[in-house]
Design a protein around this motif. Structure first.
Motif, PDB file in Angstrom:
ATOM      1  N   PRO A   1       0.824  -1.224   0.000  1.00 36.70           N
ATOM      2  CA  PRO A   1       0.000   0.000   0.000  1.00 36.70           C
ATOM      3  C   PRO A   1       0.857   1.272   0.000  1.00 36.70           C
ATOM      4  CG  PRO A   1       0.238  -0.804   2.231  1.00 36.70           C
ATOM      5  CD  PRO A   1       1.083  -1.716   1.355  1.00 36.70           C
ATOM      6  N   PHE A   2       1.809   1.315  -0.914  1.00 39.60           N
ATOM      7  CA  PHE A   2       2.786   2.406  -0.890  1.00 39.60           C
ATOM      8  C   PHE A   2       2.231   3.640  -1.603  1.00 39.60           C
ATOM      9  CE2 PHE A   2       5.404  -1.595  -0.950  1.00 39.60           C
ATOM     10  CZ  PHE A   2       5.643  -1.585   0.422  1.00 39.60           C
ATOM     11  N   ASN A   3       1.179   4.178  -1.054  1.00 41.36           N
ATOM     12  CA  ASN A   3       0.529   5.349  -1.633  1.00 41.36           C
ATOM     13  C   ASN A   3       1.069   6.621  -0.993  1.00 41.36           C
ATOM     14  OD1 ASN A   3      -1.883   3.095  -1.039  1.00 41.36           O
ATOM     15  ND2 ASN A   3      -1.655   3.744  -3.160  1.00 41.36           N
ATOM     16  N   LEU A   4       1.193   7.665  -1.798  1.00 43.47           N
ATOM     17  CA  LEU A   4       1.645   8.967  -1.303  1.00 43.47           C
ATOM     18  C   LEU A   4       0.448   9.903  -1.156  1.00 43.47           C
ATOM     19  CD1 LEU A   4       4.759   9.328  -3.664  1.00 43.47           C
ATOM     20  CD2 LEU A   4       4.701   8.439  -1.316  1.00 43.47           C
ATOM     21  N   ALA A   5       0.629  10.946  -0.384  1.00 42.68           N
ATOM     22  CA  ALA A   5      -0.477  11.883  -0.150  1.00 42.68           C
ATOM     23  C   ALA A   5      -0.891  12.559  -1.455  1.00 42.68           C
ATOM     24  CB  ALA A   5      -0.057  12.934   0.868  1.00 42.68           C
ATOM     25  N   ASP A   6      -2.178  12.746  -1.601  1.00 43.64           N
ATOM     26  CA  ASP A   6      -2.724  13.431  -2.769  1.00 43.64           C
ATOM     27  C   ASP A   6      -2.932  14.921  -2.509  1.00 43.64           C
ATOM     28  OD1 ASP A   6      -4.132  10.482  -2.698  1.00 43.64           O
ATOM     29  OD2 ASP A   6      -3.563  11.104  -4.735  1.00 43.64           O
ATOM     30  N   TYR A   7      -3.079  15.258  -1.232  1.00 42.61           N
ATOM     31  CA  TYR A   7      -3.406  16.653  -0.893  1.00 42.61           C
ATOM     32  C   TYR A   7      -2.848  16.955   0.501  1.00 42.61           C
ATOM     33  CZ  TYR A   7      -6.242  20.916  -0.456  1.00 42.61           C
ATOM     34  OH  TYR A   7      -6.664  22.213  -0.305  1.00 42.61           O
ATOM     35  N   VAL A   8      -2.140  18.082   0.609  1.00 40.27           N
ATOM     36  CA  VAL A   8      -1.594  18.499   1.908  1.00 40.27           C
ATOM     37  C   VAL A   8      -1.875  19.983   2.086  1.00 40.27           C
ATOM     38  CG1 VAL A   8       0.436  18.686   3.375  1.00 40.27           C
ATOM     39  CG2 VAL A   8       0.267  16.808   1.720  1.00 40.27           C
ATOM     40  N   LEU A   9      -2.489  20.350   3.181  1.00 41.49           N
ATOM     41  CA  LEU A   9      -2.744  21.758   3.510  1.00 41.49           C
ATOM     42  C   LEU A   9      -1.960  22.071   4.792  1.00 41.49           C
ATOM     43  CD1 LEU A   9      -6.179  23.589   3.482  1.00 41.49           C
ATOM     44  CD2 LEU A   9      -4.620  23.890   5.388  1.00 41.49           C
ATOM     45  N   VAL A  10      -1.139  23.115   4.723  1.00 43.11           N
ATOM     46  CA  VAL A  10      -0.325  23.513   5.883  1.00 43.11           C
ATOM     47  C   VAL A  10      -0.681  24.939   6.264  1.00 43.11           C
ATOM     48  CG1 VAL A  10       2.005  23.899   6.754  1.00 43.11           C
ATOM     49  CG2 VAL A  10       1.566  22.006   5.173  1.00 43.11           C
ATOM     50  N   SER A  11      -0.859  25.173   7.547  1.00 41.03           N
ATOM     51  CA  SER A  11      -1.141  26.537   8.007  1.00 41.03           C
ATOM     52  C   SER A  11      -0.239  26.905   9.171  1.00 41.03           C
ATOM     53  CB  SER A  11      -2.606  26.674   8.432  1.00 41.03           C
ATOM     54  OG  SER A  11      -2.847  25.995   9.651  1.00 41.03           O
ATOM     55  N   PHE A  12       0.281  28.137   9.128  1.00 42.95           N
ATOM     56  CA  PHE A  12       0.943  28.743  10.285  1.00 42.95           C
ATOM     57  C   PHE A  12      -0.131  29.517  11.035  1.00 42.95           C
ATOM     58  CE2 PHE A  12       5.636  28.430   9.859  1.00 42.95           C
ATOM     59  CZ  PHE A  12       5.696  27.738   8.672  1.00 42.95           C
ATOM     60  N   SER A  13      -0.267  29.235  12.331  1.00 42.21           N
ATOM     61  CA  SER A  13      -1.386  29.791  13.073  1.00 42.21           C
ATOM     62  C   SER A  13      -0.975  30.098  14.513  1.00 42.21           C
ATOM     63  CB  SER A  13      -2.544  28.774  13.055  1.00 42.21           C
ATOM     64  OG  SER A  13      -3.623  29.214  13.824  1.00 42.21           O
ATOM     65  N   ASP A  14      -1.845  30.821  15.212  1.00 43.25           N
ATOM     66  CA  ASP A  14      -1.612  31.109  16.635  1.00 43.25           C
ATOM     67  C   ASP A  14      -2.054  29.958  17.517  1.00 43.25           C
ATOM     68  OD1 ASP A  14      -0.599  33.759  16.298  1.00 43.25           O
ATOM     69  OD2 ASP A  14      -2.639  34.429  15.870  1.00 43.25           O
ATOM     70  N   ILE A  15      -2.875  29.063  16.980  1.00 44.59           N
ATOM     71  CA  ILE A  15      -3.412  27.953  17.765  1.00 44.59           C
ATOM     72  C   ILE A  15      -3.412  26.679  16.926  1.00 44.59           C
ATOM     73  CG2 ILE A  15      -4.886  29.379  19.266  1.00 44.59           C
ATOM     74  CD1 ILE A  15      -7.239  28.702  17.419  1.00 44.59           C
TER      75      ILE A  15
END
Length: 426
Positions: A333-347
Motif C-alpha cells: 500500500p505504498f501510496n503517497l499523499a494526494d493533498y496536503v494543507l499547511v497553516s501557520f497559526s496562533d493555535i
C-alpha cells in the motif's frame, strides 16, 4: 505574521486495499465518528513509522532507543559507544544505565522498624519493581553526558564531611536487622546509594546541558518523554499527532487466504497447507498533526526558529509519504499523499470535523474529500477570524485556482515551510 507558533499539517492520502494497523484481535483498528465506522491508524503507529523511516535516518541526526530491557540496552550502548571512542568503559556504561533509572528512595536512611510489618505482597516488591520499568526513549547524546557525570562523581574523592556521613550510613546498615523486604546491603551498595544521591545534585545543576543533549534525538524533542523513574527527566512533546481516520464509512472485506505446501502438492495431493482470514479495506485517510515551534526550539536546546522550521519541513515530508509497515509485503500500500494543507497559526486547529458527516461516494472518495476539507477550512478560517498563512500541495495542481497558494510539487511546499511561510499569503 511570520512568527506564528503553530504549524498545522492536514494530509489526505488514499490507501489501496490493505491492513495497515491491527488491534489485539488481529482486526483493523477502527473508530466510530459521525455515527459510522471508520478505519483508523493510531498515532503511535504513525510516529513509529516516521521515526524508523529511511528518510528520518537520512535527514535527522539521531533517533532514540526505546526499550525497557536494560541489560540489552547496556550491550547496545557498549557496542555503539566503544566503537567510536576509547573514553567509554562497559563497567561505567552499566553503572550509568542503572543509575539513570534507579529509584534511590530506599537507602539506609529510609529503612525503619516498619520493615517488620511487611506482607506477602510486599515480599514480591523486588520483582514488581522490575516490572514497573516502562518502555522509555533513550538519547545516546544525553547518555554520553550522563555517563561523564556519573563517572566523575563516583571517582571524585570524598570530602571530610561526606566521609563522615558515609561512615554513619555504613554503621547504621551493619547494625540493622535485615528483613525479606529489605535484606542486608553490602558496603558497596550503601556507598553506591550515597554517591547516587550526590549525582542527583550534579544532574540538577547540569539540567540544561542534559536537555540540549537529549534534544539531539529529534523524535524525543517532537514526541516528548515521560520519565518513568530515576534521574531521567520529563520533556513536553512539541508535536501532537491525531489518529488517522478514513473520511468516509468503511465496510471491511475479509481475505480468505491459503498457503500451498509445495511438497504435498508435488506428491499429488490437493488442498492447502494453511488456511486463514484477514480483514482489509481501502479508503481516504485524514492525517493531522500540530507542531509547537517554540516548544520544539526549547526541546532542541534553545535553537533558532530556522532550525525548528527545517525539522518541520522534514515532518511534513514524512506525514505525506510514510506508510505503516503492517502487511506491506502482501498488500504493497505504498501510496503517497494526494493533498496536503499547511497553516501557520496562533493555535492548533484540527479539521477532522470536515468529515464528521462521512463523505459519500461520488465516483470515488478522494475528490469530494479534498473539496470537503477546503470548504471546511474556509468556514473555520472566516468563522473564527483566524490570522493564518496557508499553502497547499496537490497532485496535478496545474488547474488549481482560488484563494489558496497551491504548489504542484511537495518540495515546493516543504521549502515554503522552511522559509517561515514567506510567499503569497492565503
Amino acid at each position: 505574521m511570520n512568527n506564528k507558533n503553530f504549524i498545522n499539517f492536514h494530509v489526505l492520502i488514499s490507501h489501496s486495499p490493505s491492513c495497515l494497523n491491527r488491534d489485539d484481535m488481529n482486526m483493523q483498528k477502527s473508530a466510530i465518528f459521525g455515527g459510522v465506522r471508520r478505519v483508523r491508524i493510531s498515532s503511535q503507529s504513525l510516529k513509529r513509522t516516521m521515526r524508523t523511516s529511511p528518510y528520518y535516518k537520512t535527514h535527522l541526526p539521531e533517533k532514540s532507543i526505546r526499550t525497557r530491557q536494560l541489560n540489552l540496552l547496556v550491550e547496545n550502548l557498549s557496542t555503539e559507544l566503544l566503537k567510536d571512542s576509547a573514553d567509554f568503559d562497559k563497567y561505567w556504561i552499566e553503572k550509568a544505565v542503572f543509575a539513570f533509572v534507579s529509584n534511590n528512595s530506599t537507602t539506609t536512611e529510609d529503612t525503619t522498624e516498619n520493615d517488620a510489618e511487611e506482607t506477602e505482597d510486599e515480599q514480591d516488591s523486588s520483582a514488581s519493581d522490575k516490572k514497573k520499568i516502562a518502555v522509555a526513549p533513550w538519547s545516546i547524546s544525553e547518555f554520553k553526558v550522563f555517563y561523564k557525570l556519573v563517572k566523575e562523581t563516583f571517582e571524585a574523592p570524598l570530602s571530610d564531611k561526606e566521609e563522615e556521613s558515609l561512615s554513619k550510613l555504613l554503621e547504621k546498615e551493619r547494625s540493622r536487622k535485615p528483613t525479606k523486604k529489605n535484606p542486608k546491603k553490602s558496603d558497596e551498595d550503601i556507598k553506591d546509594g550515597f554517591l547516587l544521591k550526590k549525582t542527583e545534585k550534579v544532574v540538577k545543576e547540569q539540567a540544561n546541558t542534559l536537555l540540549k543533549a537529549c534534544g539531539q534525538a529529534v523524535d524525543i524533542a517532537l514526541s516528548g518523554r515521560m520519565a518513568t523513574s530515576g534521574l531521567m527527566t520529563n520533556m513536553d512533546g512539541a508535536m501532537a499527532v491525531a489518529h488517522a481516520i478514513t473520511t468516509h464509512a468503511v465496510d471491511a472485506d475479509i481475505d480468505w487466504f491459503t498457503a500451498v505446501d509445495d511438497l504435498v502438492s508435488d506428491a499429488g495431493e490437493v488442498g492447502a497447507g494453511h488456511l486463514n482470514t484477514q480483514e482489509f479495506s481501502s479508503g481516504v485517510f485524514y492525517r493531522y498533526a500540530s507542531l509547537n515551534i517554540a516548544q520544539l526550539q526549547k526541546n532542541l536546546g534553545g535553537v533558532a526558529r530556522e532550525r525548528a522550521l527545517e525539522i518541520a519541513k522534514y515532518v511534513l515530508h514524512m506525514l505525506a509519504t510514510v506508510v505503516p509497515s503492517a502487511k506491506n509485503q502482501s498488500t504493497a500500500p505504498f501510496n503517497l499523499a494526494d493533498y496536503v494543507l499547511v497553516s501557520f497559526s496562533d493555535i492548533p486547529v484540527s479539521l477532522a470535523n470536515a468529515f464528521e458527516k462521512p463523505v459519500k461516494d461520488q465516483g470515488g472518495f478522494l475528490a469530494p474529500s479534498i473539496k470537503c476539507l477546503k470548504d471546511y477550512w474556509r468556514g473555520i478560517h472566516v468563522g473564527y477570524g483566524l490570522d493564518e498563512k496557508v499553502a497547499v500541495f496537490q497532485v496535478g495542481a496545474k488547474d488549481e485556482s482560488g484563494d489558496l497558494l497551491t504548489f504542484a510539487a511537495l518540495p515546493e511546499l516543504e521549502n515554503w515551510v522552511a522559509s517561515n511561510a514567506n510567499g503569497a499569503a492565503a
